[in-house]
Design an enzyme around this catalytic site. Sequence first.
Site, PDB file in Angstrom:
ATOM      1  N   ALA A   1     -27.783 -37.232  -0.254  1.00 42.67           N
ATOM      2  CA  ALA A   1     -28.600 -36.052   0.087  1.00 42.67           C
ATOM      3  C   ALA A   1     -28.573 -35.921   1.611  1.00 42.67           C
ATOM      4  CB  ALA A   1     -30.020 -36.167  -0.465  1.00 42.67           C
TER       5      ALA A   1
ATOM      6  N   HIS B   1     -28.172 -35.201   5.544  1.00 39.88           N
ATOM      7  CA  HIS B   1     -28.686 -34.213   6.506  1.00 39.88           C
ATOM      8  C   HIS B   1     -28.070 -34.521   7.868  1.00 39.88           C
ATOM      9  CE1 HIS B   1     -31.241 -37.521   7.744  1.00 39.88           C
ATOM     10  NE2 HIS B   1     -31.760 -37.596   6.531  1.00 39.88           N
TER      11      HIS B   1
ATOM     12  N   HIS C   1     -27.850 -38.177   9.152  1.00 42.48           N
ATOM     13  CA  HIS C   1     -26.713 -38.946   8.628  1.00 42.48           C
ATOM     14  C   HIS C   1     -25.413 -38.524   9.320  1.00 42.48           C
ATOM     15  CE1 HIS C   1     -29.360 -38.882   4.853  1.00 42.48           C
ATOM     16  NE2 HIS C   1     -29.218 -40.174   5.078  1.00 42.48           N
TER      17      HIS C   1
END
Length: 281
Positions: free
Chosen positions: A32, A34, A37
């Site tokens: 997941a 964003h 990261h």
Amino acid sequence: MLIFTTAAELRAYAEQARAAGRRLGLVPTMGALHEGHLQLVRAAAQACDEVIASVFVNPTQFNNPDDLRLYPRLPEQDAAALAPAGCTVLFMPTVSEVYPQPAVLRFDFGALEQVMEGAHRPGHFNGVATVVSKLFHLARPHVAYFGQKDFQQVAIVRQLIADLSFDLKLVVFPTVREVDGLAMSSRNARLSPAARAVAPLLYQVLQQAATQVRLGVPPAQVQQQALAALAQESAFIPEYIEVADAHSLQPITSYEAGRPVVLCVAAHLGGVRLIDNMVVE
Ligand code: AMP
């Protein structure tokens, strides 16, 4: 970008790349993805010949089954974001691939894990240390990239590297925030619009507390006032706010010249657990 789902593929590729003299960077994530990261991935791409990113929601580091069940999973979107950021290898294993049998080994990080996340999430850092060790063995990185967003995790990983003589360099990146100050987190996607609107209070409380630390306000008072400030927004259920030594992570009762302080907070907001921290030099 290559995508591997088995440990054997990753191990073979990493060994070959190492033998060919290529510098390997590893960015472990739970997906997941964003901007927080992706900044780690871009930094790795600048410094390394190969960037191995892992996307694996590691069940052994969850102490709350609902948190594990509800953790956002967006594998296609993650793969699409990683390649342009410079990722060359994406490792996306299944749980049974990483844990062909349950791990029996248990990690004990002593005082380092008896505070904050370690104290409030029993078994969390055992799960982190297990999966990070596995990833280090499989991906054989020269450099591993972690975010300061998970401040205590960085301390644990640093200890793991030292105690088990992992031959790699740890690079820690500052927390990436939304424009209103909220620390980016995969869990933010689970916030309702109303909760998202008040979420930046967590960062504001840290900023106010940091100012007080700089002014020399005693740690107990800083902690009390931060809790009171967070309580002003009834949607927040604080779990802890700590004023701690930034190296030992132990709570402090007074300040010492030259010893940086870290402010750490964990709070529940609309059923989502958020953490954040700030270092005061
Ligand atoms: P996660 O997927 O949440 O386990 O995070 C994977 C890595 O990204 C960890 O090293 C985190 O500390 C890092 N990370 C997560 N959020 C942020 C952020 N907002 N800024 C910088 N690094 C982050």
